[in-house]
Design a protein around this motif. Structure first.
Motif, PDB file in Angstrom:
ATOM      1  N   PHE A 169       0.837  -1.202   0.000  1.00  0.00           N
ATOM      2  CA  PHE A 169       0.000   0.000   0.000  1.00  0.00           C
ATOM      3  C   PHE A 169       0.870   1.249   0.000  1.00  0.00           C
ATOM      4  O   PHE A 169       0.643   2.185  -0.770  1.00  0.00           O
ATOM      5  N   ALA A 170       1.886   1.271   0.869  1.00  0.00           N
ATOM      6  CA  ALA A 170       2.735   2.448   0.983  1.00  0.00           C
ATOM      7  C   ALA A 170       3.474   2.726  -0.328  1.00  0.00           C
ATOM      8  O   ALA A 170       3.452   3.850  -0.847  1.00  0.00           O
ATOM      9  N   GLU A 171       4.126   1.707  -0.865  1.00  0.00           N
ATOM     10  CA  GLU A 171       4.951   1.932  -2.049  1.00  0.00           C
ATOM     11  C   GLU A 171       4.119   2.211  -3.298  1.00  0.00           C
ATOM     12  O   GLU A 171       4.451   3.102  -4.098  1.00  0.00           O
ATOM     13  N   GLN A 172       3.041   1.461  -3.483  1.00  0.00           N
ATOM     14  CA  GLN A 172       2.251   1.659  -4.693  1.00  0.00           C
ATOM     15  C   GLN A 172       1.417   2.945  -4.632  1.00  0.00           C
ATOM     16  O   GLN A 172       1.143   3.562  -5.661  1.00  0.00           O
ATOM     17  N   SER A 173       1.029   3.375  -3.449  1.00  0.00           N
ATOM     18  CA  SER A 173       0.392   4.689  -3.313  1.00  0.00           C
ATOM     19  C   SER A 173       1.397   5.785  -3.614  1.00  0.00           C
ATOM     20  O   SER A 173       1.079   6.800  -4.253  1.00  0.00           O
ATOM     21  N   PHE A 174       2.626   5.582  -3.138  1.00  0.00           N
ATOM     22  CA  PHE A 174       3.681   6.568  -3.363  1.00  0.00           C
ATOM     23  C   PHE A 174       3.980   6.728  -4.853  1.00  0.00           C
ATOM     24  O   PHE A 174       4.108   7.848  -5.362  1.00  0.00           O
ATOM     25  N   PHE A 175       4.074   5.601  -5.571  1.00  0.00           N
ATOM     26  CA  PHE A 175       4.359   5.684  -6.994  1.00  0.00           C
ATOM     27  C   PHE A 175       3.231   6.377  -7.757  1.00  0.00           C
ATOM     28  O   PHE A 175       3.476   7.097  -8.738  1.00  0.00           O
ATOM     29  N   ASP A 176       2.007   6.167  -7.311  1.00  0.00           N
ATOM     30  CA  ASP A 176       0.876   6.842  -7.943  1.00  0.00           C
ATOM     31  C   ASP A 176       1.004   8.356  -7.786  1.00  0.00           C
ATOM     32  O   ASP A 176       0.807   9.127  -8.736  1.00  0.00           O
ATOM     33  N   GLU A 177       1.365   8.797  -6.585  1.00  0.00           N
ATOM     34  CA  GLU A 177       1.522  10.227  -6.341  1.00  0.00           C
ATOM     35  C   GLU A 177       2.775  10.764  -7.025  1.00  0.00           C
ATOM     36  O   GLU A 177       2.796  11.912  -7.506  1.00  0.00           O
ATOM     37  N   LEU A 178       3.820   9.956  -7.085  1.00  0.00           N
ATOM     38  CA  LEU A 178       5.045  10.376  -7.750  1.00  0.00           C
ATOM     39  C   LEU A 178       4.781  10.625  -9.237  1.00  0.00           C
ATOM     40  O   LEU A 178       5.258  11.623  -9.809  1.00  0.00           O
ATOM     41  N   ALA A 179       4.023   9.735  -9.873  1.00  0.00           N
ATOM     42  CA  ALA A 179       3.682   9.914 -11.284  1.00  0.00           C
ATOM     43  C   ALA A 179       2.874  11.189 -11.485  1.00  0.00           C
ATOM     44  O   ALA A 179       3.081  11.928 -12.463  1.00  0.00           O
ATOM     45  N   ARG A 233       0.819   6.940 -14.719  1.00  0.00           N
ATOM     46  CA  ARG A 233       1.214   6.190 -13.519  1.00  0.00           C
ATOM     47  C   ARG A 233       1.563   4.745 -13.822  1.00  0.00           C
ATOM     48  O   ARG A 233       2.408   4.154 -13.145  1.00  0.00           O
ATOM     49  N   VAL A 234       0.924   4.154 -14.822  1.00  0.00           N
ATOM     50  CA  VAL A 234       1.274   2.790 -15.212  1.00  0.00           C
ATOM     51  C   VAL A 234       2.596   2.782 -15.973  1.00  0.00           C
ATOM     52  O   VAL A 234       3.479   1.960 -15.713  1.00  0.00           O
ATOM     53  N   GLN A 235       2.738   3.721 -16.894  1.00  0.00           N
ATOM     54  CA  GLN A 235       3.947   3.768 -17.711  1.00  0.00           C
ATOM     55  C   GLN A 235       5.186   4.036 -16.869  1.00  0.00           C
ATOM     56  O   GLN A 235       6.279   3.554 -17.187  1.00  0.00           O
ATOM     57  N   LEU A 236       5.038   4.801 -15.785  1.00  0.00           N
ATOM     58  CA  LEU A 236       6.181   5.064 -14.910  1.00  0.00           C
ATOM     59  C   LEU A 236       6.797   3.767 -14.410  1.00  0.00           C
ATOM     60  O   LEU A 236       8.020   3.574 -14.450  1.00  0.00           O
ATOM     61  N   GLN A 237       5.950   2.844 -13.956  1.00  0.00           N
ATOM     62  CA  GLN A 237       6.480   1.585 -13.436  1.00  0.00           C
ATOM     63  C   GLN A 237       6.991   0.688 -14.557  1.00  0.00           C
ATOM     64  O   GLN A 237       7.981  -0.026 -14.389  1.00  0.00           O
ATOM     65  N   LEU A 238       6.335   0.719 -15.709  1.00  0.00           N
ATOM     66  CA  LEU A 238       6.826  -0.064 -16.842  1.00  0.00           C
ATOM     67  C   LEU A 238       8.199   0.428 -17.273  1.00  0.00           C
ATOM     68  O   LEU A 238       9.090  -0.375 -17.602  1.00  0.00           O
ATOM     69  N   ASP A 239       8.395   1.745 -17.261  1.00  0.00           N
ATOM     70  CA  ASP A 239       9.701   2.292 -17.632  1.00  0.00           C
ATOM     71  C   ASP A 239      10.780   1.878 -16.639  1.00  0.00           C
ATOM     72  O   ASP A 239      11.921   1.572 -17.023  1.00  0.00           O
ATOM     73  N   LEU A 240      10.439   1.857 -15.364  1.00  0.00           N
ATOM     74  CA  LEU A 240      11.409   1.438 -14.352  1.00  0.00           C
ATOM     75  C   LEU A 240      11.782  -0.033 -14.529  1.00  0.00           C
ATOM     76  O   LEU A 240      12.940  -0.426 -14.339  1.00  0.00           O
TER      77      LEU A 240
END
Length: 741
Positions: free
Chosen positions: A526-536, A543-550
């Motif tokens: 929850f913490a990490e995936q919420s964080f990535f959503d806000e980071l995007a 927000r999906v592409q951010l993680q795919l790029d990583l």
């Protein structure tokens, strides 16, 4: 192409002829042993408790397969025998399944925990069935005078090149006299007939008709019931008690004091999870029935030392925040230079996420039967760890573990609580003290107030962005008693960000903590995936592409310190985008995305939230799972759906607080769970491949909370940083009185 397996002195088959004319074929699944079959033994001379997982074939072709691992609702009592049946090549309709007992000689992992039963048993279970099949074929070939390679099998029937047939029942006696083959050929997945088919739970008829299955159901002649009075607050000790009123309760037999023997042993057992287990002894009420024991316990008058004021939720919150603000951490992983990354950043995002203690609340409260005599110790009941439980009892009572037998009942919920043997130790100590068989039974209040909890945890995550790229990632964890993240620093986004660091610290408490469904990851996701959503969102990227790029950065690097597969994680992400119609629903539907790897399985989820009467409602969760070959799709779907519903319910409502060491909820009237009408529709999709199975009981739980939180952000415009979400009703635009039950 078939797959040959060389034994290297493994998978030894024990054989014996049955008095009725059949044959017992037992399999040593996980330990080295002699390469030849044991001498034939009459069934009257055979103690079935000496075996673990084994096959019994009667002369009429009927097959019994024993399932070795504890069944806690994860379906292994069905799926593990399915694997054996597949390679044995028998029709599932001809198979009868029984629960095996503890057998440390023939098994190395009779454990229900970590979603590992199928993953750890896959090869050995297949070899078991294939070895039996080959021995039966060899016996038939010998009778026909042909080469075994000329024979084929199908659903318990052996056929030679001339079309002659023999059933397994026709040749089992001869098979008992043959040597164990040095190697066998396993089926190709395309040839599976049992694996991959929907098979009903083998206990379903007994479950729905109330037949005895669970530990609570077990009774023995001469057995008495025990209820244990434990301290009402963590950190308290027993000073004195008055049992006059308790002994006057009809049905009460006696009241005794105990608890000292098992205390230090329990500390050692849980040393990786907690530091103190409440240094106190207990008062036990013995009675003719559970009800009478409970009534006697209520009538006890006990005096306890004062509780510990620091064992309060407000103090824990303050202490954990102080830890996060400090510099006293253990660095679990450090890649690159995060200080340099943050110093050179164009943008920095830092957020703190908080979660409470949580009880397990198994539907079946803790209970166990023990009969301690001078010759042997018989233990029966619901345990996730029969081997370590037997060892703990042997150590506590100063007995040889060989004198202890453990029979496993079906378990009415575990979630990690029954990994620990405290309730079994209580039963064994009581039985020894009174020299009678005893059934220790806990009430719901006992379980909730003196149990083992998921620890309270806070995460602080900080990321740096330079030229539109994520350049740094720093996670700090502060936990009560035991760190979660410290054991898994190699999950995503490890390896995907050049400058990456994980630091952990903890505060030592008297409150007992332990493994809880999807340990480590149940809140971390929850913490990490919420964080990535806000980071995007901050970066202005998808927000999906951010993680795919990583993930692209991890591919092909073969980092030995990376546990997840970037290709498989990418696969579930792409498929969930398609299956959920991500980003294309519009109207009154708001979506949230989450992806996570844990328990060797990759999962991506999308939650759909709709606004009804001005309030957000979780309507649907789409889950895509890559867990390799799915043994029983029906059971797998049930597991996946249950994990999602549990993940959503606990993220929304799960909360457990303390005041001066006293738990503030004792039953479900004070502890809010998700309700049936609140459960979302769950749409499950499994990635089809021919890879070995991985975990499934837990992996769908962790991503659910983040998917919902991100969907709620889309629906309400508000970010949620604390679990349960309903602690902040204003963020959800929901009246407090309607959500805190």
């Amino acid at each position: 192409m078939s797959t040959p397996i060389t034994f290297n002195r493994r998978n030894f088959i024990r054989t014996s002829s049955l008095a009725s004319g059949g044959l017992l074929i037992g399999f040593n699944l996980f330990s080295s042993c002699k390469p030849k079959a044991a001498p034939t033994v009459e069934i009257s001379q055979l103690d079935f408790n000496d075996f673990n997982a084994f096959i019994k074939i009667a002369d009429n072709g009927a097959v019994t397969i024993f399932s070795p691992n504890p069944e806690i609702g994860q379906g292994v009592k069905t799926s593990m025998p399915m694997i054996i049946a597949e390679e044995l090549d028998v029709a599932w309709k001809d198979v009868y399944v029984q629960q095996a007992v503890l057998d440390t000689e023939n098994f190395t992992r009779q454990v229900a925990g970590g979603s590992q039963s199928i993953r750890q048993g896959w090869d050995a279970l297949r070899n078991t069935g294939a070895t039996a099949r080959q021995m039966l074929v060899n016996a038939a070939a010998k009778q026909w005078g042909v080469d075994p390679s000329e024979c084929t099998t199908s659903e318990g029937v052996i056929t030679n090149a001339n079309g002659d047939t023999l059933t397994y029942g026709d040749v089992v006696k001869v098979a008992a006299t043959l040597e164990t083959p040095e190697s066998v050929t396993l089926k190709e997945p395309k040839d599976f007939k049992v694996i991959g088919t929907d098979v009903q739970n083998v206990d379903i008829d007994k479950i729905i008709t109330g037949k005895p299955l669970y530990g609570m159901d077990f009774k023995a002649e001469g057995m008495v019931y025990a209820a244990v009075l434990r301290p009402p607050a963590f950190g308290q000790k027993l000073e004195s008690y008055d049992d006059t009123a308790a002994k006057a309760v009809p049905g009460v037999i006696d009241v005794i004091r105990m608890g000292q023997k098992g205390r230090d042993l329990l500390k050692q057992e849980r040393q990786n999870w907690t530091t103190k287990l409440g240094e106190t002894d207990k008062v036990v009420v013995l009675a003719k029935s559970t009800w009478e024991a409970f009534q006697g316990k209520k009538a006890l008058k006990a005096t306890w030392t004062e509780g510990t004021p620091t064992e309060s939720t407000a103090f824990h919150d303050k202490k954990l925040l102080e830890i996060l603000d400090g510099n006293d951490f253990n660095t679990r992983r450090s890649d690159g230079n995060i200080k340099k990354a943050f110093a050179e950043a164009d943008q920095i995002l830092e957020r703190t996420y908080e979660s409470p203690f949580l009880p397990h609340n198994c539907m079946e409260p803790m209970n166990f039967f023990a009969d301690v005599t001078g010759d042997k110790i018989r233990l029966i009941g619901p345990t996730q760890t029969p081997e370590s439980t037997a060892g703990a009892v042997a150590e506590m009572l100063g007995r040889d573990v060989a004198d202890i037998s453990v029979e496993m009942s079906r378990i009415g919920g575990g979630f990690g609580r029954r990994l620990y043997s405290d309730f079994v130790l209580e039963a064994a100590e009581i039985s020894q003290a009174i020299n009678k068989p005893v059934k220790m039974v806990s009430s719901r209040e006992d379980d909730m107030t003196a149990g083992v909890y998921r620890p309270a945890i806070k995460y602080r995550i900080k990321a740096s962005v330079k030229n539109g790229k994520v350049t740094g990632y720093h996670l700090k964890e502060a936990a009560v008693n035991s760190n979660m993240y410290g054991l898994i620093p190699n999950f995503f986004p490890a390896g995907a960000i050049e400058n990456y660091q994980v630091d952990t610290a903890n505060y030592q408490s008297n409150i007992t903590i332990g493994a809880w469904r999807a340990p480590y990851t149940n809140f971390l996701s929850f913490a990490e995936q919420s964080f990535f959503d806000e980071l995007a969102e901050m970066m202005g990227v998808d927000r999906v592409q951010l993680q795919l790029d990583l993930l692209q950065k991890v591919k092909g690097h073969n980092d030995e310190f990376i546990q997840y597969s970037p290709e498989r994680l990418e696969g579930v992400i792409n498929e969930v985008v398609e299956k959920s119609n991500w980003g294309n629903k519009g109207g009154n539907t708001y979506q949230g995305f989450s992806a996570y790897y844990c328990h060797n399985t990759h999962v991506a989820e999308v939650a759909d939230v709709e606004i009804e009467n001005g309030q957000p409602v979780v309507k649907k969760v789409t889950a895509v799972i890559d867990c390799g070959i799915v043994v029983n799709p029906l059971g797998a779907k049930n597991q996946a759906e249950g994990g999602v519903v549990d993940g959503v319910g606990h993220a929304m409502f799960g909360n457990f607080t303390f005041e001066d060491g006293v738990p503030q909820a004792q039953n479900f009237d004070g502890y809010r769970l998700g309700r049936m009408k609140e459960a979302p529709t769950v749409e499950v999709h499994f990635v089809k491949n021919e890879l070995a199975p991985t975990g499934l009981g837990e992996p769908t739980f962790p991503p659910a909370g983040a998917a919902v939180a991100n969907a709620l952000k889309a629906a309400t415009g508000n970010r949620i940083y604390n679990q349960p979400f309903t602690l902040n009703p204003e963020l959800l635009k929901m009246p407090k009185k309607e959500i805190i039950g």
